[in-house]
Each structure stands twice: as C-alpha cells, then as structure tokens.
Design an enzyme around this catalytic site. Sequence first.
Site, PDB file in Angstrom:
ATOM      1  N   PHE A 153       0.815  -1.223   0.000  1.00 59.22           N
ATOM      2  CA  PHE A 153       0.000   0.000   0.000  1.00 59.22           C
ATOM      3  C   PHE A 153       0.847   1.270   0.000  1.00 59.22           C
ATOM      4  O   PHE A 153       0.331   2.358   0.232  1.00 59.22           O
ATOM      5  CB  PHE A 153      -0.949   0.006   1.211  1.00 59.22           C
ATOM      6  CG  PHE A 153      -1.890  -1.165   1.223  1.00 59.22           C
ATOM      7  CD1 PHE A 153      -3.020  -1.165   0.419  1.00 59.22           C
ATOM      8  CD2 PHE A 153      -1.632  -2.284   2.002  1.00 59.22           C
ATOM      9  CE1 PHE A 153      -3.886  -2.253   0.395  1.00 59.22           C
ATOM     10  CE2 PHE A 153      -2.491  -3.381   1.989  1.00 59.22           C
ATOM     11  CZ  PHE A 153      -3.619  -3.367   1.186  1.00 59.22           C
ATOM     12  N   ASN A 227      -7.555   0.612  -3.943  1.00 60.90           N
ATOM     13  CA  ASN A 227      -7.133   1.574  -4.974  1.00 60.90           C
ATOM     14  C   ASN A 227      -8.324   2.098  -5.767  1.00 60.90           C
ATOM     15  O   ASN A 227      -8.373   3.282  -6.115  1.00 60.90           O
ATOM     16  CB  ASN A 227      -6.100   0.935  -5.907  1.00 60.90           C
ATOM     17  CG  ASN A 227      -4.694   1.124  -5.371  1.00 60.90           C
ATOM     18  OD1 ASN A 227      -4.514   1.637  -4.268  1.00 60.90           O
ATOM     19  ND2 ASN A 227      -3.703   0.716  -6.120  1.00 60.90           N
ATOM     20  N   PHE A 268      -7.514  12.214  -0.763  1.00 60.35           N
ATOM     21  CA  PHE A 268      -7.989  11.865  -2.112  1.00 60.35           C
ATOM     22  C   PHE A 268      -9.314  12.543  -2.459  1.00 60.35           C
ATOM     23  O   PHE A 268     -10.113  12.009  -3.200  1.00 60.35           O
ATOM     24  CB  PHE A 268      -8.090  10.332  -2.273  1.00 60.35           C
ATOM     25  CG  PHE A 268      -6.734   9.699  -2.476  1.00 60.35           C
ATOM     26  CD1 PHE A 268      -6.367   9.214  -3.708  1.00 60.35           C
ATOM     27  CD2 PHE A 268      -5.818   9.627  -1.439  1.00 60.35           C
ATOM     28  CE1 PHE A 268      -5.111   8.660  -3.917  1.00 60.35           C
ATOM     29  CE2 PHE A 268      -4.561   9.081  -1.633  1.00 60.35           C
ATOM     30  CZ  PHE A 268      -4.204   8.597  -2.867  1.00 60.35           C
ATOM     31  N   CYS A 279      -0.499   2.935 -10.622  1.00 58.85           N
ATOM     32  CA  CYS A 279      -1.403   2.102  -9.826  1.00 58.85           C
ATOM     33  C   CYS A 279      -2.874   2.363 -10.118  1.00 58.85           C
ATOM     34  O   CYS A 279      -3.559   1.503 -10.640  1.00 58.85           O
ATOM     35  CB  CYS A 279      -1.103   2.292  -8.346  1.00 58.85           C
ATOM     36  SG  CYS A 279       0.451   1.528  -7.901  1.00 58.85           S
ATOM     37  N   ARG A 346       4.730   7.553 -15.314  1.00 57.82           N
ATOM     38  CA  ARG A 346       3.909   6.519 -15.955  1.00 57.82           C
ATOM     39  C   ARG A 346       2.426   6.848 -15.784  1.00 57.82           C
ATOM     40  O   ARG A 346       1.960   7.105 -14.684  1.00 57.82           O
ATOM     41  CB  ARG A 346       4.212   5.150 -15.327  1.00 57.82           C
ATOM     42  CG  ARG A 346       5.606   4.665 -15.651  1.00 57.82           C
ATOM     43  CD  ARG A 346       5.915   3.365 -14.967  1.00 57.82           C
ATOM     44  NE  ARG A 346       5.992   3.488 -13.529  1.00 57.82           N
ATOM     45  CZ  ARG A 346       6.192   2.458 -12.704  1.00 57.82           C
ATOM     46  NH1 ARG A 346       6.317   1.245 -13.190  1.00 57.82           N
ATOM     47  NH2 ARG A 346       6.267   2.642 -11.406  1.00 57.82           N
TER      48      ARG A 346
END
Length: 450
Positions: A153, A227, A268, A279, A346
């Site tokens: 995590f 996620n 978030f 991810c 990425r």
Amino acid sequence: MKISVIGTGYVGLVTGACLAEIGHEVVCTDNDTGKIRTLESGKLPIYELHLDSVVEKARKEGRLSFREDPADAVRASDAIFICVGTPPLPNGDADLSAIDHVARMIATVSRTPKLVIEKSTVPAQTGQQLQKALHVYARESGTKFHVASNPEFLREGTAVQDFLHPDRVVVGVEDEAAEKQLKEIYRPVLEQKFNCPVHVPACPPAPAPVWLVTTINSAELIKHASNSFLALKISYANMVADLAEKLGANVDEVVRAVGLDPRIGPAFLHAGLGFGGFCLPKDLQAFVRLAERHGVNFSLLKETERINLQRIEQFIEKTRRALWVIKGKQIALLGLAFKPNTDDIRFAPSVALIERLLEEGARLRAYDPEAMEKARVAMPQLELSTDAYAAAKGAEALLIVTEWDEFRRLDWKKIRDSMAQPLILDGRNLLSPAEMKSLGFEYHSMGRPD
Ligand SMILES: NC(=O)c1ccc[n+]([C@@H]2O[C@H](COP(=O)([O-])OP(=O)(O)OC[C@H]3O[C@@H](n4cnc5c(N)ncnc54)[C@H](O)[C@@H]3O)[C@@H](O)[C@H]2O)c1
C-alpha cells in the site's frame, strides 16, 4: 531471515531496502540487467525520499545485495517476494506474464522449499494460479512451495515511511506456516523496533500497525478494492468541482468541509486534473475487468474512469477559452510527475495533456523538479527547461500540472514580468486565486471562482 526480491522497480527496491533496514538479509534481482548494474554501481534508478540512504547503509552493512542471476538470488533465500510489474493489457486486464515467467524461474531453480509471496498487485485468484504453476513447473524437482499474498500500500513520494510505518499489513495465506514466516519477516515493523531512517531522532507516536490475516483471494481483492475506492474519491471530488464551477461555489471549501467528516476523511478528495501513475488507472481497469469476467457490472468504477479521462479534455477546453486559439501559442508546463515527490511519469496526466496540446499545435516548454530524466526518455519531442522561470519566459500561458511544493514558493512577480501574457491555468488548485489576481495574473483553476 534470508529473503529475495524479484523485480527492483519501485515496490521491489523499497521492499528490499526496507526489509534489509529492519535486519533481514536481502538479495534483489531483476531481468533488466541494466537496472541491476546501476544499483550495483551505487546509483538508484528512481527518485524516492530516504531510499538512497537506506540502500547505501544496508549495502555497506552487507544486508542488501543485487544479483543479475535470478537463480543465485532465489537459491539464497527462504522467502521470495515477487514485485514485478503487472501493466495493463489493451483490454484493461492485468498482464500477468511477468508473474508466470517468475513462477517458472523460481520452480526451475529452487532445490529447497520456499515461501513465495506475491507483492505485485494482481487480480483475485492469481494466488491459486501461482500455486498451481509452481507445482507444474517444479514437476521434475518436486520442490514444495507455499504461496502467500502481501499487497503493498506504499505511496510513491513517502514509500519508505509507508513501508516502515504502515497502518496495516495484510497477509493472505492458506496455511499456518506461511503466516508464521510472514509474521517473523514483519516483526520489527509490527513492533516498530528498528532504527527509523525517516524520523530523526525519534518517530512520532502512532498506533501500532494492524496485522490482518486473510485468505489469499481476500488479500488480492483488498488491494484492488482500496485503490479503486481512492480513484472513486478523486473522481467524486472532480464532479463536485464541475458543479461548484457552474454554481459559483468553491470546491476547496466544499471538500474541506466534507472531508472533515471522519466517516469520509480528507484524503484523495482534491479536485484537479485527475489521477495517474502506475497504480490507480490500471488497478481500476483490472478490477472492472475482473468483475465483468465474473458477471458483475461495476459500472460505478467505469464512470470513475470516464470522469478521470475527461479531465484532460476539460482542461484543454479551459485553456482554449482563456487563450482563444491554442495553435502556435507558447505554453509553459510546470510539473510532469504524476504527483509531487516522485520522478514517476507513468500514466501521468501530464503525458496525456502534452499529447493533446501538441496535437492542437501548441509550442511547449516544461519543467519538473525530479522527472526531467524520465520525461526526456519518454517524450523526446518535448522541450524541457532548466527551471520554472526558463519555462515561463515568453509564454502566453502557464499550466500547473503537478502540485510540487516548490511551485508555491516561486517568485510569481518575476514570472509575470517574463511572460508574454500573464495567464495561469492551475490544474491542481495550487495557488491562491486572490493572490494571483492581485499580482496581475489572469488566473483559472478547477472548481473555484475565477
Ligand atoms: N508503484 C507503486 O506505487 C506501487 C504501489 C503498490 C503496488 N504496486 C504494484 O507493485 C508491482 C510493481 O510495481 P512497480 O511500480 O514497482 O513497477 P516497476 O515497473 O517499477 O517495477 C517492476 C520491475 O519488475 C521487473 N521485471 C519484470 N519482469 C520481470 C521478470 N520476469 N523477472 C525479473 N524482473 C522482472 C522490471 O524490470 C521492473 O524493474 C505492480 O504490480 C504494481 O501495481 C506499485
């Protein structure tokens, strides 16, 4: 304990270094021999806070080494952490070929029983396939393997801290021996007994990490469910931002109040250009595909992805509204990494944004505090500047793409004077609208009154 780590990317390197830091003897390997040679020469292929000093110390003390030959690494250990990449296939499924490849290698070279731990993020039921594959590939030697899942995590940017001070350690096991071995591996972390490289002189008081033992299937599901929920929160905040913008409300004020509710939490919930990285986007897709294959239509997450993809188009539209015509305009981009404190680009929003702006005919100049090397390789067509001031010079618009702290502290007066047009489009709500306006900028952000 003697441990080997296969895959020395982000997760593998942090896992290997931190396991060595807490006292284990760790050998890392990777099929990218260039990476191993870089590591052997004392350099790191990634930027991550504290990682360089942890690696250097563990190597000096002889607890961490890097090997080109995977057989060497595997034979030297009792437990093997698989940390290889699981990138998305064109249909969104996780590509598990690297896991299969590693299973074959482990089964072929091992001569004694091993605990094989999947740390890579994989869809539920991968552990079952891994167990079967190890058995099949080891037919000749008859070597026995235990399989466990131990999802990771950590967050890039605070990865060392996250590994050493996790809120929970999840282990998916099917037998007591595997659980016992994993508990032994994590004992220093669970008891918080190690010399912390992050907090000097002492770690702040914090609750002990929760040790969670589940089935392998549940552990795998936990990672994807976590996620995907984080991605959902971000897309939710972004929809609230769109509405706030239409209503003349301020999304930052709204999500701050919403996040203060302990049932929701503030993390978030930030409006902006959306999520990226290695991810959230791929895990979300893989989770949706996993659900679909089992007859569950996870449309909630499909919408989460759609909202996220739309952020770039909306930002382009905002830029167009402010600039009128994008074609031929000189635009400065601040930030390339998918988030601050990492050099990882990425699936970064910057990459999609740059692609779209170039398609529109913009002339771009970009700067990022850490991701320049990676950007140079991934986007050779992109002009990079030595610093934020050089990127802004002569630009007709400046776009903030990553919320690096150092951008807050720039000399914005100097930037204003050097730009051809003092126009800022803040894709991360990093700056204060009132302050920017008082400095004479035309300033637009996400879900806040202009
Ligand atoms: N990056 C993160 O923040 C993060 C966090 C939690 C979980 N994860 C998961 O961990 C896994 C690894 O992620 P990462 O970011 O470290 O990826 P990465 O691409 O940085 O690293 C993967 C490494 O595996 C190596 N590799 C691939 N195939 C191999 C093989 N057959 N044998 C040996 N080495 C091989 C690659 O060369 C590479 O160095 C993924 O499943 C990812 O979803 C990543």
